[in-house]
Design an enzyme around this catalytic site. Structure first.
Site, mmCIF file in Angstrom:
data_model
loop_
_atom_site.group_PDB
_atom_site.id
_atom_site.type_symbol
_atom_site.label_atom_id
_atom_site.label_comp_id
_atom_site.label_asym_id
_atom_site.label_seq_id
_atom_site.Cartn_x
_atom_site.Cartn_y
_atom_site.Cartn_z
ATOM 1 N N ARG A 52 16.463 -2.527 9.127
ATOM 2 C CA ARG A 52 15.046 -2.694 8.819
ATOM 3 C C ARG A 52 14.203 -1.602 9.464
ATOM 4 N NH1 ARG A 52 12.606 -5.461 5.032
ATOM 5 N NH2 ARG A 52 11.001 -6.408 6.335
ATOM 6 N N GLY A 65 5.315 -0.361 -2.581
ATOM 7 C CA GLY A 65 6.467 0.194 -3.260
ATOM 8 C C GLY A 65 6.151 0.963 -4.515
ATOM 9 N N ASP A 119 11.315 -4.498 -7.181
ATOM 10 C CA ASP A 119 11.222 -5.658 -6.281
ATOM 11 C C ASP A 119 10.746 -6.941 -6.945
ATOM 12 O OD1 ASP A 119 12.169 -4.142 -4.224
ATOM 13 O OD2 ASP A 119 10.311 -4.102 -3.062
ATOM 14 N N ALA A 152 1.747 -3.112 -5.668
ATOM 15 C CA ALA A 152 1.158 -1.891 -6.215
ATOM 16 C C ALA A 152 0.838 -0.853 -5.140
ATOM 17 C CB ALA A 152 -0.105 -2.232 -7.012
ATOM 18 N N HIS A 153 0.253 -1.279 -4.012
ATOM 19 C CA HIS A 153 -0.181 -0.297 -3.006
ATOM 20 C C HIS A 153 0.937 0.084 -2.048
ATOM 21 C CE1 HIS A 153 -0.483 -3.639 -0.145
ATOM 22 N NE2 HIS A 153 -0.724 -2.763 0.820
#
Length: 218
Positions: free
Chosen positions: A88, A156, A37, A153-154
């Site tokens: 979504r 994906g 991402d 970090a927390h």
């Protein structure tokens, strides 16, 4: 809810790296690099020209260059723009409509633009394995190690690492080549990642990859 305002914070240094519960060693013949991402929509939410985004892009660039040199597969995951509500799903309830149709919002940031021979996968959930062919791609190239970098970090990064672990793919999360909404969430993600794989630094991983190549060629 969209992306929160993200302030500048320092990348974790070696002293902040949590101890991993496994002793897996990276092997360029077994590993692939996942850049998760790293799109303009997400990267522009960080303060430009300041930590952590400067180190984030520089460190991912270094990892990508060595991966190309070592003939390791390089995979980019990217959220599609303009997803309809049905696509979504619950992610829309939590994070809103996602990337809109603004020019270049969904593009990978310029220093990391995918090259011929690299792979670009659409991911519609935080976990890069879910509803994508990442798993098939890794199996087709006999790769059972995955180096993970990017954002967030927390979310994906951590969810992808956990899914890799559950599918017997050894995850290596690069602590200073991921970023998050805050230093606290960044640190929390690394602690959890250490329970499902190896948490390392960019420099340490680069040295390990080069050392493995030297030993193999000796």
């Amino acid at each position: 809810m969209g992306l929160p305002a993200i302030g500048s914070y320092p990348m974790p240094d070696r002293s902040a790296i949590p101890r991993s519960h496994v002793s897996w060693q990276i092997d360029p013949a077994r590993a692939a690099l996942l850049v998760h991402d790293m799109q303009n929509h997400f990267v522009r939410a960080f303060p430009a020209g300041r930590a952590p985004v400067v180190e984030l892009v520089d460190n991912i660039t270094a990892l990508r260059e060595l991966a190309d040199t070592l003939d390791m597969p390089v995979v980019f995951s990217a959220e599609p723009a303009g997803q309809p509500p049905a696509q979504r799903g619950l992610v829309g309830d939590m994070w809103g409509p996602g990337i809109g149709d603004e020019p270049d919002a969904a593009a990978i940031v310029a220093p990391l633009t995918p090259r011929p021979g690299e792979h670009l996968l659409a991911n519609v959930r935080h976990n890069a394995f879910l509803r994508s062919h990442l798993g098939r791609l890794l199996r087709s190239q006999n790769r059972d190690q995955l180096i993970i970098c990017g954002v967030h970090a927390h979310l994906g990064v951590l969810l992808t690492a956990a899914d890799a672990f559950m599918n017997d793919i050894q995850p290596f999360v690069v602590a200073d080549a991921v970023a998050d909404f805050s230093a606290e969430e960044h640190t929390l993600a690394l602690r959890w990642a250490a329970r499902t794989g190896v948490v390392c630094t960019t420099d340490g991983l680069l040295r390990a990859l080069l050392l493995h190549r030297e030993r193999r060629n000796a």
